[in-house]
Motif scaffolding. Structure first.
Motif, PDB file in Angstrom:
ATOM      1  N   GLY A 119      35.714  22.498 -11.703  1.00 56.75           N
ATOM      2  CA  GLY A 119      35.237  21.290 -12.113  1.00 56.75           C
ATOM      3  C   GLY A 119      34.143  21.703 -13.351  1.00 56.75           C
ATOM      4  O   GLY A 119      33.052  22.422 -12.983  1.00 56.75           O
ATOM      5  N   THR A 120      33.833  20.949 -14.489  1.00 56.88           N
ATOM      6  CA  THR A 120      32.896  21.124 -15.465  1.00 56.88           C
ATOM      7  C   THR A 120      32.681  19.832 -15.842  1.00 56.88           C
ATOM      8  O   THR A 120      32.231  19.576 -17.057  1.00 56.88           O
ATOM      9  CB  THR A 120      33.677  21.541 -16.700  1.00 56.88           C
ATOM     10  N   GLY A 121      32.328  18.796 -14.589  1.00 56.35           N
ATOM     11  CA  GLY A 121      31.567  17.539 -14.664  1.00 56.35           C
ATOM     12  C   GLY A 121      30.058  18.029 -14.670  1.00 56.35           C
ATOM     13  O   GLY A 121      29.708  19.165 -14.730  1.00 56.35           O
ATOM     14  N   ALA A 122      29.188  17.052 -14.563  1.00 56.20           N
ATOM     15  CA  ALA A 122      27.805  17.331 -14.340  1.00 56.20           C
ATOM     16  C   ALA A 122      27.524  17.993 -13.299  1.00 56.20           C
ATOM     17  O   ALA A 122      26.536  19.013 -13.479  1.00 56.20           O
ATOM     18  CB  ALA A 122      26.962  15.911 -14.329  1.00 56.20           C
ATOM     19  N   VAL A 123      27.998  17.972 -12.127  1.00 57.82           N
ATOM     20  CA  VAL A 123      27.650  19.019 -11.089  1.00 57.82           C
ATOM     21  C   VAL A 123      28.020  20.377 -11.354  1.00 57.82           C
ATOM     22  O   VAL A 123      27.300  21.374 -11.069  1.00 57.82           O
ATOM     23  CB  VAL A 123      28.357  18.502  -9.665  1.00 57.82           C
ATOM     24  N   GLY A 124      29.322  20.591 -11.755  1.00 60.05           N
ATOM     25  CA  GLY A 124      29.984  21.694 -11.878  1.00 60.05           C
ATOM     26  C   GLY A 124      29.310  22.657 -13.210  1.00 60.05           C
ATOM     27  O   GLY A 124      28.994  23.629 -12.899  1.00 60.05           O
ATOM     28  N   LEU A 125      28.785  21.833 -14.245  1.00 55.59           N
ATOM     29  CA  LEU A 125      27.926  22.498 -15.280  1.00 55.59           C
ATOM     30  C   LEU A 125      26.610  22.979 -14.830  1.00 55.59           C
ATOM     31  O   LEU A 125      26.213  24.048 -15.086  1.00 55.59           O
ATOM     32  CB  LEU A 125      27.778  21.453 -16.246  1.00 55.59           C
ATOM     33  N   PRO A 171       0.880  -1.274   0.164  1.00 56.54           N
ATOM     34  CA  PRO A 171      -0.091   0.189   0.144  1.00 56.54           C
ATOM     35  C   PRO A 171       0.927   1.318   0.132  1.00 56.54           C
ATOM     36  O   PRO A 171       1.743   1.388   0.772  1.00 56.54           O
ATOM     37  CB  PRO A 171      -0.700  -0.146   1.224  1.00 56.54           C
ATOM     38  N   GLY A 172       0.514   2.195  -1.036  1.00 53.75           N
ATOM     39  CA  GLY A 172       1.686   3.332  -1.072  1.00 53.75           C
ATOM     40  C   GLY A 172       2.626   3.004  -1.960  1.00 53.75           C
ATOM     41  O   GLY A 172       3.408   4.109  -2.004  1.00 53.75           O
ATOM     42  N   GLY A 173       3.026   2.107  -2.651  1.00 58.63           N
ATOM     43  CA  GLY A 173       3.884   1.854  -3.388  1.00 58.63           C
ATOM     44  C   GLY A 173       3.691   1.907  -4.839  1.00 58.63           C
ATOM     45  O   GLY A 173       2.639   2.015  -5.231  1.00 58.63           O
ATOM     46  N   MET A 174       4.587   2.239  -5.635  1.00 58.80           N
ATOM     47  CA  MET A 174       4.446   2.385  -7.231  1.00 58.80           C
ATOM     48  C   MET A 174       5.497   1.622  -7.881  1.00 58.80           C
ATOM     49  O   MET A 174       6.511   1.436  -7.424  1.00 58.80           O
ATOM     50  CB  MET A 174       4.659   3.928  -7.366  1.00 58.80           C
ATOM     51  N   LEU A 175       5.153   1.037  -9.107  1.00 61.75           N
ATOM     52  CA  LEU A 175       6.062   0.504 -10.055  1.00 61.75           C
ATOM     53  C   LEU A 175       6.039   1.358 -11.373  1.00 61.75           C
ATOM     54  O   LEU A 175       5.316   1.802 -11.959  1.00 61.75           O
ATOM     55  CB  LEU A 175       5.477  -1.022 -10.199  1.00 61.75           C
ATOM     56  N   LEU A 176       7.199   1.720 -11.701  1.00 62.93           N
ATOM     57  CA  LEU A 176       7.544   2.613 -12.692  1.00 62.93           C
ATOM     58  C   LEU A 176       8.021   1.669 -13.830  1.00 62.93           C
ATOM     59  O   LEU A 176       8.975   0.975 -13.687  1.00 62.93           O
ATOM     60  CB  LEU A 176       8.619   3.930 -12.483  1.00 62.93           C
ATOM     61  N   GLU A 177       7.794   2.176 -15.093  1.00 64.25           N
ATOM     62  CA  GLU A 177       8.314   1.514 -16.248  1.00 64.25           C
ATOM     63  C   GLU A 177       9.507   2.674 -16.473  1.00 64.25           C
ATOM     64  O   GLU A 177       9.145   3.745 -16.758  1.00 64.25           O
ATOM     65  CB  GLU A 177       7.334   1.531 -17.592  1.00 64.25           C
ATOM     66  N   THR A 178      10.695   2.099 -16.348  1.00 62.50           N
ATOM     67  CA  THR A 178      11.955   3.212 -16.463  1.00 62.50           C
ATOM     68  C   THR A 178      11.936   3.668 -18.010  1.00 62.50           C
ATOM     69  O   THR A 178      11.892   3.142 -19.103  1.00 62.50           O
ATOM     70  CB  THR A 178      13.215   2.255 -16.329  1.00 62.50           C
ATOM     71  N   MET A 179      11.954   5.221 -18.096  1.00 63.98           N
ATOM     72  CA  MET A 179      12.156   5.540 -19.327  1.00 63.98           C
ATOM     73  C   MET A 179      13.597   6.057 -19.526  1.00 63.98           C
ATOM     74  O   MET A 179      14.329   5.687 -20.644  1.00 63.98           O
ATOM     75  CB  MET A 179      11.340   7.111 -19.156  1.00 63.98           C
ATOM     76  N   PHE A 180      14.552   6.635 -18.499  1.00 67.25           N
ATOM     77  CA  PHE A 180      15.822   6.989 -18.522  1.00 67.25           C
ATOM     78  C   PHE A 180      16.376   6.917 -17.091  1.00 67.25           C
ATOM     79  O   PHE A 180      15.782   7.352 -16.005  1.00 67.25           O
ATOM     80  CB  PHE A 180      16.179   8.352 -19.010  1.00 67.25           C
ATOM     81  N   SER A 181      17.467   6.281 -16.781  1.00 66.10           N
ATOM     82  CA  SER A 181      18.420   6.595 -15.922  1.00 66.10           C
ATOM     83  C   SER A 181      19.733   6.835 -16.285  1.00 66.10           C
ATOM     84  O   SER A 181      20.172   7.340 -17.499  1.00 66.10           O
ATOM     85  CB  SER A 181      18.636   5.106 -15.144  1.00 66.10           C
ATOM     86  N   GLU A 182      20.759   7.004 -15.363  1.00 64.46           N
ATOM     87  CA  GLU A 182      21.942   7.506 -15.924  1.00 64.46           C
ATOM     88  C   GLU A 182      23.110   6.986 -15.315  1.00 64.46           C
ATOM     89  O   GLU A 182      22.977   6.178 -14.445  1.00 64.46           O
ATOM     90  CB  GLU A 182      22.070   9.059 -15.499  1.00 64.46           C
ATOM     91  N   GLY A 189      19.663  15.746 -13.887  1.00 58.35           N
ATOM     92  CA  GLY A 189      19.833  14.586 -13.019  1.00 58.35           C
ATOM     93  C   GLY A 189      20.366  14.549 -11.752  1.00 58.35           C
ATOM     94  O   GLY A 189      20.090  15.915 -10.902  1.00 58.35           O
ATOM     95  N   CYS A 190      21.236  13.949 -11.054  1.00 52.94           N
ATOM     96  CA  CYS A 190      21.672  14.032  -9.750  1.00 52.94           C
ATOM     97  C   CYS A 190      22.684  15.235  -9.584  1.00 52.94           C
ATOM     98  O   CYS A 190      22.825  15.882  -8.553  1.00 52.94           O
ATOM     99  CB  CYS A 190      22.510  12.993  -9.486  1.00 52.94           C
ATOM    100  N   GLY A 191      23.307  15.574 -10.801  1.00 50.58           N
ATOM    101  CA  GLY A 191      24.210  16.795 -10.875  1.00 50.58           C
ATOM    102  C   GLY A 191      23.537  18.237 -10.306  1.00 50.58           C
ATOM    103  O   GLY A 191      23.869  18.726  -9.826  1.00 50.58           O
ATOM    104  N   LEU A 192      22.071  18.253 -10.980  1.00 53.38           N
ATOM    105  CA  LEU A 192      21.500  19.544 -10.892  1.00 53.38           C
ATOM    106  C   LEU A 192      20.991  19.390  -9.407  1.00 53.38           C
ATOM    107  O   LEU A 192      21.052  20.448  -8.554  1.00 53.38           O
ATOM    108  CB  LEU A 192      20.338  19.433 -11.939  1.00 53.38           C
ATOM    109  N   ILE A 193      20.613  18.398  -9.071  1.00 55.19           N
ATOM    110  CA  ILE A 193      19.969  18.314  -7.467  1.00 55.19           C
ATOM    111  C   ILE A 193      21.111  18.443  -6.468  1.00 55.19           C
ATOM    112  O   ILE A 193      21.012  19.286  -5.633  1.00 55.19           O
ATOM    113  CB  ILE A 193      19.291  17.033  -7.181  1.00 55.19           C
ATOM    114  N   THR A 194      22.282  18.143  -6.828  1.00 55.93           N
ATOM    115  CA  THR A 194      23.589  18.445  -5.777  1.00 55.93           C
ATOM    116  C   THR A 194      23.828  19.942  -5.985  1.00 55.93           C
ATOM    117  O   THR A 194      24.110  20.408  -5.189  1.00 55.93           O
ATOM    118  CB  THR A 194      24.755  17.626  -6.369  1.00 55.93           C
ATOM    119  N   ALA A 195      23.722  20.277  -7.246  1.00 57.77           N
ATOM    120  CA  ALA A 195      23.989  21.821  -7.528  1.00 57.77           C
ATOM    121  C   ALA A 195      23.058  22.738  -6.781  1.00 57.77           C
ATOM    122  O   ALA A 195      23.554  23.823  -6.259  1.00 57.77           O
ATOM    123  CB  ALA A 195      24.074  22.195  -8.919  1.00 57.77           C
ATOM    124  N   VAL A 196      21.775  22.392  -6.436  1.00 61.36           N
ATOM    125  CA  VAL A 196      20.708  23.284  -6.128  1.00 61.36           C
ATOM    126  C   VAL A 196      21.378  23.240  -4.326  1.00 61.36           C
ATOM    127  O   VAL A 196      21.383  24.375  -3.758  1.00 61.36           O
ATOM    128  CB  VAL A 196      19.345  22.577  -6.086  1.00 61.36           C
TER     129      VAL A 196
END
Ligand SMILES: [Zn+2]
Ligand SMILES: [Zn+2]
Length: 367
Positions: free
Chosen positions: A186-192, A27-38, A161-168
């Motif tokens: 740094g110009t990886g995903a977080v730095g960008l 109860p309260g759970g969800m199953l997602l069909e994955t569109m994208f991961s990273e 993705g995770c880089g944007l969330i870390t950046a916030v």
């Protein structure tokens, strides 16, 4: 019905495809069909065995987006909406933050909660579909989830993705004021993403240091005024150029997203007196940096802040940021290439060799 997922059996072992039974939904759970991961830098660290407390074998892929296939509802999402089958659902990868431990209840630092688990990192494959390198992802009850806003494409979301969330989070820690001069290491995903958010925060100047050349080009598209290639310039040359652009004083704020101990030494030298330094890129132990406490901290009256992980609020605010700005900030370009589940060894090798800022996983693709 069974679900195919890509499993990382152990550090340095090849990724292999395994079949899992479709989970029973609580109860309260969800199953997602994955569109994208990273496939991000964290996945390379996982593959190198550089994170502690990882219960291999795991299904990697911590930030993902999917379509809601099944739910045991009704379920009210973090954005206040009711989950409906077919919705594009995104979720905060950190779950089981307890609210009761010292970090949660006393020090107000929930990213240091001792009970927290992270999809794709600290959840074992034996416990279920807790990773995005899979045809389906199980969201257990209590996972913070939201509907992806209509105007945001799945490619925009996963490119940030995770880089944007870390950046916030890093931008919150940096407390940028209008017209500050900001430098990003740094110009990886977080730095960008930090570059883009520093610009949106009203920085007068955004300087980025990093490599290779194609990342620096993307850094300029994300909003950097000046980029300096760390593989082609010396620290002395960069010092002169950065001081020249910042009225001879140095940047007001420097945010580190490089993972380099040398970057820390460079920032402590070039940051202005009374400035602020946020360290977000030393997610694994890259070794010591040499600090002269008199010159670099005390006499400079410098403020240094760490930044560990992110909170659900950073995830929800990242969605608002994408909704407002993804049309003109090219987050989707960070996700440079898409791989099917059976080519993730190649994706990891490409990420490891820094051939692209971030590889995407699309389990619907067949190679
Ligand atoms: Zn806790
Ligand atoms: Zn990541």
């Amino acid at each position: 019905m069974s679900v195919v997922a890509a499993v990382m059996p152990a550090p340095f072992a090849p990724i292999e495809l395994r079949e899992f039974p479709e989970p029973d939904i609580e109860p309260g759970g969800m199953l997602l069909e994955t569109m994208f991961s990273e496939v991000c830098g964290t996945d390379v660290h996982l593959w190198h065995g550089r994170l502690s407390g990882v219960p291999y074998p795991i299904i990697p892929g911590h930030v993902s987006v999917g379509r809601l296939a099944k739910a045991r509802g009704p379920i009210t999402l973090a954005d206040g909406r009711q989950a409906r089958e077919g919705d594009r659902i995104v979720f905060f990868d950190v779950h089981r933050t307890c609210g009761r431990c010292y970090a949660c209840a006393v020090s107000g630092t929930p990213t240091k909660c001792v009970h927290r688990k992270v999809y794709g990192i600290t959840d074992a494959a034996a416990d279920g579909l807790f990773g995005g390198w899979s045809e389906a992802i199980y969201l257990e009850p209590g996972v913070v989830a939201a509907v992806l806003p209509d105007s945001v494409t799945a490619e925009d979301y996963i490119g940030g993705g995770c880089g944007l969330i870390t950046a916030v989070h890093a931008i919150d820690r940096a407390a940028i004021r209008l017209a500050d001069r900001v430098m990003v290491q740094g110009t990886g995903a977080v730095g960008l993403s930090i570059i883009a958010l520093a610009r949106l925060s009203g920085a007068a100047t955004v300087i980025a240091t990093g490599a290779p050349a194609d990342r620096l080009e993307l850094a300029r598209q994300m909003g950097a005024d000046l980029t300096l290639d760390v593989s082609k310039t010396t620290p002395e040359e960069r010092f002169a150029l950065i001081r020249g652009l910042t009225g001879g004083r140095g940047p007001d704020i420097i945010i580190e997203a490089s993972g380099s101990p040398r970057a820390v030494e460079e920032a402590l030298t070039v940051v202005r007196d009374g400035g602020r330094y946020v360290i977000a890129g030393h997610y694994t132990d890259a070794g010591p940096s040499t600090v002269n406490a008199h010159q670099h901290i005390n006499r400079k009256h410098l403020e240094i802040r760490g930044c560990w992980g992110s909170e659900a609020g950073h995830f929800i605010r990242a969605l608002s940021i994408l909704e407002q700005h993804a049309r003109h900030v090219p987050w989707r370009q960070i996700g440079a290439r898409v791989y099917p589940l059976n080519r993730l060894n190649e994706a990891l090798a490409d990420a490891e060799a820094m051939r692209l800022p971030k590889a995407l996983v699309d389990p619907r693709l067949r190679a």
